[in-house]
Motif scaffolding. Structure first.
Motif, PDB file in Angstrom:
ATOM      1  N   MET A 158       1.115  -0.975  -0.060  1.00 56.96           N
ATOM      2  CA  MET A 158       0.418   0.211  -0.106  1.00 56.96           C
ATOM      3  C   MET A 158       0.617   1.697   0.119  1.00 56.96           C
ATOM      4  N   ARG A 159       0.313   1.972  -0.952  1.00 57.43           N
ATOM      5  CA  ARG A 159       1.425   2.998  -0.898  1.00 57.43           C
ATOM      6  C   ARG A 159       0.160   4.690   0.090  1.00 57.43           C
ATOM      7  N   ILE A 160       1.117   5.296   1.016  1.00 58.96           N
ATOM      8  CA  ILE A 160       0.867   6.477   1.416  1.00 58.96           C
ATOM      9  C   ILE A 160       1.544   7.569   1.152  1.00 58.96           C
ATOM     10  N   LEU A 161       0.930   9.350   0.672  1.00 52.83           N
ATOM     11  CA  LEU A 161       1.595  10.681   0.637  1.00 52.83           C
ATOM     12  C   LEU A 161       1.230  11.066   2.614  1.00 52.83           C
ATOM     13  N   ILE A 162       2.074  11.409   2.571  1.00 52.54           N
ATOM     14  CA  ILE A 162       2.087  12.254   3.525  1.00 52.54           C
ATOM     15  C   ILE A 162       1.624  13.655   2.853  1.00 52.54           C
ATOM     16  N   LEU A 217      -4.000   5.746   0.151  1.00 48.22           N
ATOM     17  CA  LEU A 217      -4.295   6.615   0.988  1.00 48.22           C
ATOM     18  C   LEU A 217      -3.226   8.621   1.525  1.00 48.22           C
ATOM     19  N   ILE A 218      -3.838   9.808   1.512  1.00 52.04           N
ATOM     20  CA  ILE A 218      -3.283  10.334   1.815  1.00 52.04           C
ATOM     21  C   ILE A 218      -3.260  11.042   3.063  1.00 52.04           C
ATOM     22  N   LEU A 219      -2.283  11.741   3.453  1.00 53.93           N
ATOM     23  CA  LEU A 219      -2.545  12.122   5.545  1.00 53.93           C
ATOM     24  C   LEU A 219      -2.049  13.460   4.565  1.00 53.93           C
ATOM     25  N   ALA A 234      -8.139   2.516  11.216  1.00 52.49           N
ATOM     26  CA  ALA A 234      -9.264   0.958  11.198  1.00 52.49           C
ATOM     27  C   ALA A 234      -9.664   1.501   9.092  1.00 52.49           C
ATOM     28  N   ILE A 235      -9.054   3.146   9.202  1.00 53.82           N
ATOM     29  CA  ILE A 235      -8.505   3.408   6.806  1.00 53.82           C
ATOM     30  C   ILE A 235      -8.185   1.885   6.259  1.00 53.82           C
ATOM     31  N   VAL A 236      -7.104   1.789   7.045  1.00 49.37           N
ATOM     32  CA  VAL A 236      -5.897   1.041   6.530  1.00 49.37           C
ATOM     33  C   VAL A 236      -6.448  -0.406   6.543  1.00 49.37           C
ATOM     34  N   ASN A 237      -6.627  -0.457   7.635  1.00 43.44           N
ATOM     35  CA  ASN A 237      -7.511  -2.468   7.686  1.00 43.44           C
ATOM     36  C   ASN A 237      -8.661  -2.164   6.140  1.00 43.44           C
ATOM     37  N   GLN A 238      -9.118  -1.141   6.099  1.00 43.90           N
ATOM     38  CA  GLN A 238     -10.145  -0.674   5.153  1.00 43.90           C
ATOM     39  C   GLN A 238      -9.746  -1.246   3.291  1.00 43.90           C
ATOM     40  N   LEU A 239      -8.493  -0.610   4.102  1.00 43.95           N
ATOM     41  CA  LEU A 239      -8.076  -0.269   2.419  1.00 43.95           C
ATOM     42  C   LEU A 239      -7.351  -1.933   2.093  1.00 43.95           C
ATOM     43  N   LEU A 240      -6.572  -2.187   2.561  1.00 44.23           N
ATOM     44  CA  LEU A 240      -5.380  -3.065   2.624  1.00 44.23           C
ATOM     45  C   LEU A 240      -6.627  -4.587   2.404  1.00 44.23           C
ATOM     46  N   GLU A 241      -8.307  -4.161   3.087  1.00 46.50           N
ATOM     47  CA  GLU A 241      -8.942  -5.655   2.168  1.00 46.50           C
ATOM     48  C   GLU A 241      -9.757  -5.292   1.123  1.00 46.50           C
ATOM     49  N   LYS A 242     -10.046  -4.002   0.375  1.00 45.21           N
ATOM     50  CA  LYS A 242     -10.406  -3.808  -0.480  1.00 45.21           C
ATOM     51  C   LYS A 242      -9.877  -3.985  -2.220  1.00 45.21           C
ATOM     52  N   ASN A 243     -10.055  -4.634  -3.153  1.00 43.47           N
ATOM     53  CA  ASN A 243      -9.339  -5.051  -4.173  1.00 43.47           C
ATOM     54  C   ASN A 243      -8.721  -5.606  -4.168  1.00 43.47           C
ATOM     55  N   ALA A 244      -8.910  -6.359  -3.346  1.00 40.39           N
ATOM     56  CA  ALA A 244      -7.582  -7.592  -2.689  1.00 40.39           C
ATOM     57  C   ALA A 244      -7.768  -9.136  -3.839  1.00 40.39           C
ATOM     58  N   GLY A 245      -9.047  -8.816  -4.251  1.00 42.72           N
ATOM     59  CA  GLY A 245      -8.865  -9.999  -5.028  1.00 42.72           C
ATOM     60  C   GLY A 245      -8.457 -11.486  -4.556  1.00 42.72           C
ATOM     61  N   LYS A 246      -8.962 -12.385  -5.622  1.00 41.19           N
ATOM     62  CA  LYS A 246      -9.221 -13.651  -5.879  1.00 41.19           C
ATOM     63  C   LYS A 246      -7.676 -14.237  -5.889  1.00 41.19           C
ATOM     64  N   ASN A 247      -7.228 -15.107  -5.704  1.00 39.79           N
ATOM     65  CA  ASN A 247      -6.843 -16.351  -6.067  1.00 39.79           C
ATOM     66  C   ASN A 247      -7.065 -16.469  -7.528  1.00 39.79           C
ATOM     67  N   PRO A 248      -6.386 -16.909  -8.863  1.00 39.51           N
ATOM     68  CA  PRO A 248      -6.877 -16.734 -10.162  1.00 39.51           C
ATOM     69  C   PRO A 248      -6.864 -17.893 -10.400  1.00 39.51           C
ATOM     70  N   ASN A 249      -7.882 -18.758 -10.997  1.00 35.61           N
ATOM     71  CA  ASN A 249      -8.449 -19.852 -11.240  1.00 35.61           C
ATOM     72  C   ASN A 249      -8.395 -20.343 -12.908  1.00 35.61           C
ATOM     73  N   PHE A 250      -7.570 -19.590 -13.198  1.00 34.35           N
ATOM     74  CA  PHE A 250      -7.741 -18.871 -15.071  1.00 34.35           C
ATOM     75  C   PHE A 250      -5.937 -19.320 -15.410  1.00 34.35           C
ATOM     76  N   ASN A 251      -5.404 -20.278 -16.959  1.00 37.15           N
ATOM     77  CA  ASN A 251      -4.344 -19.660 -17.533  1.00 37.15           C
ATOM     78  C   ASN A 251      -4.076 -18.361 -17.701  1.00 37.15           C
ATOM     79  N   ILE A 252      -2.907 -17.666 -17.118  1.00 40.08           N
ATOM     80  CA  ILE A 252      -3.401 -16.187 -17.514  1.00 40.08           C
ATOM     81  C   ILE A 252      -2.112 -16.254 -18.152  1.00 40.08           C
TER      82      ILE A 252
END
Length: 202
Positions: A1-5, A48-50, A115-133
């Protein structure tokens, strides 16, 4: 995750950066002015921007974030000594994840962003691919995806494989489309990090 201060007081900025690095394995960058923010955003793409509100610049932090949200997708936490209802109301028009009042200390900062760090880590985490990439992405796209998983920026990838940043951005859009990812800041980075072991073996 990338954070800009975004903080024009370097001592405070370094304190925030050090506290984040002590607790999280995130990439953090400091911007001391609106000019530095404008230079960083196209390639850094923060989750996230602080942001301090009282900036010694042409825009205060609230107006700066208002302008950035027209182009970029990110969460924001305001960090400021301003406690007036007027300023708080202006800030909350932008729907920040939180509003932390200075003076800062370790506990106040942690409570304000955890709290927002936890939300962002969960967001768009995706699922393990089950296809031939290999059936979905071209060899060039796979190469770029692996570099994204190594946290390389668009500019760095362009330099490594001798293409223009504009071309790399087009490749990124194509990869997002093929993987059915939302074309917002960091969706592709999040997916590639979560599936790093899978794509590194392709």
């Amino acid at each position: 995750m990338r954070i800009l201060i975004i903080e024009d007081e370097i001592i405070i900025a370094r304190f925030i950066e050090n506290q984040i690095k002590r607790r999280y394995p995130f990439e953090t960058v400091i911007a001391l002015s609106t000019k530095e923010v404008e230079q960083l955003l196209p390639d850094f793409c923060p989750h996230l921007i602080l942001c301090d509100i009282e900036l010694k610049d042409e825009l205060d932090g609230i107006e700066l974030i208002r302008q950035l949200k027209k182009t970029y997708s990110f969460e924001v936490v305001f960090i400021t000594s301003y406690q007036s209802m007027h300023t708080i109301n202006r800030a909350f028009e932008l729907k920040p994840a939180n509003y932390i009042i200075k003076p800062l200390d370790e506990s106040r900062l942690y409570a304000g962003i955890q709290a927002i760090v936890n939300q962002l880590l969960e967001k768009n985490a995706g699922k393990n691919p089950n296809f031939n990439i290999n059936d979905i992405l071209s060899q060039s796209e796979l190469t770029i995806l692996k570099l994204i998983a190594q946290k390389k920026t668009t500019k760095e990838i362009a330099s490594l494989i001798n293409l223009s940043p504009y071309t790399i951005k087009n490749y990124r859009h194509s990869i997002c489309r093929k993987l059915q990812l939302e074309e917002e800041n960091n969706a592709l980075l999040t997916w590639s990090l979560k599936n790093y072991q899978f794509i590194s073996n392709v």
